[in-house]
Design an enzyme around this catalytic site. Structure first.
Site, PDB file in Angstrom:
ATOM      1  N   LYS A  14      10.756  19.355   0.989  1.00  0.00           N
ATOM      2  CA  LYS A  14      11.266  21.014   2.249  1.00  0.00           C
ATOM      3  C   LYS A  14      10.357  21.051   3.845  1.00  0.00           C
ATOM      4  O   LYS A  14      11.679  21.567   4.496  1.00  0.00           O
ATOM      5  CB  LYS A  14       9.692  22.514   2.474  1.00  0.00           C
ATOM      6  CG  LYS A  14       9.762  22.652   0.168  1.00  0.00           C
ATOM      7  CD  LYS A  14       8.640  23.759   0.706  1.00  0.00           C
ATOM      8  CE  LYS A  14       7.044  22.772  -0.218  1.00  0.00           C
ATOM      9  NZ  LYS A  14       6.553  22.152  -0.801  1.00  0.00           N
ATOM     10  N   ARG A  89       3.624  31.612  -1.439  1.00  0.00           N
ATOM     11  CA  ARG A  89       3.526  31.079  -2.705  1.00  0.00           C
ATOM     12  C   ARG A  89       2.299  31.337  -4.311  1.00  0.00           C
ATOM     13  O   ARG A  89       2.854  31.811  -5.582  1.00  0.00           O
ATOM     14  CB  ARG A  89       2.200  29.755  -2.334  1.00  0.00           C
ATOM     15  CG  ARG A  89       2.588  28.242  -2.314  1.00  0.00           C
ATOM     16  CD  ARG A  89       1.712  27.769  -1.364  1.00  0.00           C
ATOM     17  NE  ARG A  89       1.638  26.026  -1.314  1.00  0.00           N
ATOM     18  CZ  ARG A  89       2.082  25.579  -0.423  1.00  0.00           C
ATOM     19  NH1 ARG A  89       2.556  25.854   0.518  1.00  0.00           N
ATOM     20  NH2 ARG A  89       2.424  24.215  -1.116  1.00  0.00           N
ATOM     21  N   ARG A 128       4.218   8.187  -1.166  1.00  0.00           N
ATOM     22  CA  ARG A 128       3.460   8.924   0.436  1.00  0.00           C
ATOM     23  C   ARG A 128       2.883   8.397   0.245  1.00  0.00           C
ATOM     24  O   ARG A 128       1.868   8.403   1.177  1.00  0.00           O
ATOM     25  CB  ARG A 128       4.031  10.206  -0.038  1.00  0.00           C
ATOM     26  CG  ARG A 128       4.146  10.975   1.420  1.00  0.00           C
ATOM     27  CD  ARG A 128       4.453  11.972   1.741  1.00  0.00           C
ATOM     28  NE  ARG A 128       3.692  13.199   0.840  1.00  0.00           N
ATOM     29  CZ  ARG A 128       3.504  14.325   0.730  1.00  0.00           C
ATOM     30  NH1 ARG A 128       4.752  15.333   1.387  1.00  0.00           N
ATOM     31  NH2 ARG A 128       2.942  15.582   0.522  1.00  0.00           N
ATOM     32  N   ARG A 134      -1.952  11.013   3.217  1.00  0.00           N
ATOM     33  CA  ARG A 134      -1.947  12.445   2.979  1.00  0.00           C
ATOM     34  C   ARG A 134      -4.010  12.697   1.998  1.00  0.00           C
ATOM     35  O   ARG A 134      -3.431  12.155   1.384  1.00  0.00           O
ATOM     36  CB  ARG A 134      -1.409  13.627   2.839  1.00  0.00           C
ATOM     37  CG  ARG A 134      -1.268  14.692   3.954  1.00  0.00           C
ATOM     38  CD  ARG A 134       0.044  15.345   3.266  1.00  0.00           C
ATOM     39  NE  ARG A 134       0.129  16.516   2.866  1.00  0.00           N
ATOM     40  CZ  ARG A 134       0.691  17.388   2.285  1.00  0.00           C
ATOM     41  NH1 ARG A 134       1.588  16.714   2.780  1.00  0.00           N
ATOM     42  NH2 ARG A 134       0.492  17.996   1.225  1.00  0.00           N
ATOM     43  N   ARG A 145      -1.335  19.981  -8.401  1.00  0.00           N
ATOM     44  CA  ARG A 145      -0.324  21.058  -7.552  1.00  0.00           C
ATOM     45  C   ARG A 145       0.898  20.888  -7.552  1.00  0.00           C
ATOM     46  O   ARG A 145       1.470  22.327  -7.727  1.00  0.00           O
ATOM     47  CB  ARG A 145       0.187  20.358  -5.977  1.00  0.00           C
ATOM     48  CG  ARG A 145      -1.346  20.382  -4.925  1.00  0.00           C
ATOM     49  CD  ARG A 145      -1.493  19.163  -4.154  1.00  0.00           C
ATOM     50  NE  ARG A 145      -0.039  19.033  -2.908  1.00  0.00           N
ATOM     51  CZ  ARG A 145      -0.197  17.688  -2.978  1.00  0.00           C
ATOM     52  NH1 ARG A 145      -0.902  16.929  -2.956  1.00  0.00           N
ATOM     53  NH2 ARG A 145       0.970  17.455  -2.004  1.00  0.00           N
TER      54      ARG A 145
HETATM   55  P1  ADP Z   1       3.069  20.952  -0.879  1.00  0.00           P
HETATM   56  O1  ADP Z   1       3.667  21.981  -1.004  1.00  0.00           O
HETATM   57  O2  ADP Z   1       4.106  19.612  -0.811  1.00  0.00           O
HETATM   58  O3  ADP Z   1       1.418  20.129  -1.673  1.00  0.00           O
HETATM   59  P2  ADP Z   1       1.958  21.893   1.982  1.00  0.00           P
HETATM   60  O4  ADP Z   1       2.129  20.852   3.159  1.00  0.00           O
HETATM   61  O5  ADP Z   1       3.516  22.740   1.706  1.00  0.00           O
HETATM   62  O6  ADP Z   1       2.196  20.950   0.679  1.00  0.00           O
HETATM   63  O7  ADP Z   1       0.351  22.555   1.717  1.00  0.00           O
HETATM   64  C1  ADP Z   1      -0.547  21.540   1.338  1.00  0.00           C
HETATM   65  C2  ADP Z   1      -1.561  22.521   0.976  1.00  0.00           C
HETATM   66  O8  ADP Z   1      -2.051  23.374   1.973  1.00  0.00           O
HETATM   67  C3  ADP Z   1      -1.639  23.031  -0.421  1.00  0.00           C
HETATM   68  O9  ADP Z   1      -1.902  22.167  -0.873  1.00  0.00           O
HETATM   69  C4  ADP Z   1      -2.935  24.757  -0.186  1.00  0.00           C
HETATM   70  O10 ADP Z   1      -4.274  23.611   0.130  1.00  0.00           O
HETATM   71  C5  ADP Z   1      -2.919  24.790   1.905  1.00  0.00           C
HETATM   72  N1  ADP Z   1      -1.368  26.034   1.916  1.00  0.00           N
HETATM   73  C6  ADP Z   1      -0.514  25.536   2.436  1.00  0.00           C
HETATM   74  N2  ADP Z   1       0.418  27.052   2.062  1.00  0.00           N
HETATM   75  C7  ADP Z   1      -0.699  28.000   1.521  1.00  0.00           C
HETATM   76  C8  ADP Z   1      -0.666  28.875   1.010  1.00  0.00           C
HETATM   77  N3  ADP Z   1       0.907  29.403   1.168  1.00  0.00           N
HETATM   78  N4  ADP Z   1      -0.873  29.852   0.140  1.00  0.00           N
HETATM   79  C9  ADP Z   1      -2.940  29.171   0.412  1.00  0.00           C
HETATM   80  N5  ADP Z   1      -2.416  28.008   0.450  1.00  0.00           N
HETATM   81  C10 ADP Z   1      -1.840  27.264   0.710  1.00  0.00           C
END
Ligand code: ADP
Length: 207
Positions: A14, A89, A128, A134, A145
């Site tokens: 994404k 989400r 990764r 990360r 996740r």
């Molecule tokens: P990925 O989808 O690859 O796990 P992201 O960078 O989109 O990674 O998100 C990393 C983390 O940030 C998530 O695991 C969560 O802890 C937090 N996060 C991101 N967006 C949200 C959201 N909309 N609601 C709650 N937590 C979020």
């Protein structure tokens, strides 16, 4: 001007595609994950509050996430359009976003869903984790996740599908291949929307 979301499981690409798309469409890319990571790095109050959730692979509570997104969406640079990555989400976040957009007379044009199977996603994320480091890229957290995505975010995708604004694109292949696939899907929609915008502008002009 386009307002869109990009949705997909962890590791589907994404962020990479959001950056390419936002440049090409000249709209502002907003990634909630990037905002949280920047705040954690800067040790801001938001970062300190969010860190434990990110490290466990859990969602950050809506009490922190929702206001953050609302404030970001009301900044000046989103007037040219935006591409939101990582939000909403959950179904509750969809409702919150609906309310923010309605309050500001805005609507979403496109929700882009990127897909890949779990085997591919796990392999990418584990690779990764060995490169970038990360803190949430270790196997147990990655699996968590992915589970949360299936449990919570697939319902979000279904909601937008019901509204007929969902476009589904397969996220496997090279970065360029996926970008081309996305373009082939979104271009007809953007053209249709451009014609609608023009009609609306003419109608308003006549009043
Ligand atoms: P990925 O989808 O690859 O796990 P992201 O960078 O989109 O990674 O998100 C990393 C983390 O940030 C998530 O695991 C969560 O802890 C937090 N996060 C991101 N967006 C949200 C959201 N909309 N609601 C709650 N937590 C979020």
């Amino acid at each position: 001007m386009t307002r869109m979301l990009i949705i997909g499981p962890p590791g589907v690409g994404k962020g990479t595609q959001a950056e390419r798309l936002s440049h090409r469409l000249n709209i502002t890319a907003i990634s909630t994950g990037d905002i949280f990571r920047a705040n954690i790095k800067g040790q801001s109050p938001l970062g300190l509050a969010a860190k434990e959730y990110l490290d466990r692979g859990d969602f950050v509570p809506d009490s922190l996430t929702n206001c953050l997104v609302r404030d970001r969406l009301l900044e000046e640079d989103t007037k040219k359009g935006f591409l939101l990555d990582g939000y909403p989400r959950t179904s509750a976040q969809v409702e919150y976003l609906d309310a923010v957009l309605a309050d500001n007379n805005l609507k979403l044009d496109i929700v882009l869903q990127l897909t890949a199977d779990d085997g591919e996603l796990l392999a990418r994320l584990i690779a990764r984790s060995q490169e970038a480091g990360r803190s949430d890229d270790n196997e147990a957290v990655i699996r968590h996740r992915l589970d949360l995505f299936r449990q919570q975010t697939e319902a979000v995708v279904a909601k937008y599908d019901e509204r007929n604004i969902l476009l589904k694109v397969i996220g496997t292949g090279s970065i360029e291949t996926v970008t081309d696939r996305i373009y082939r899907q979104i271009t007809p929609r953007l053209k249709r929307q451009g014609r609608q915008d023009a009609r609306l502008a003419t109608a308003v002009g006549r009043q």
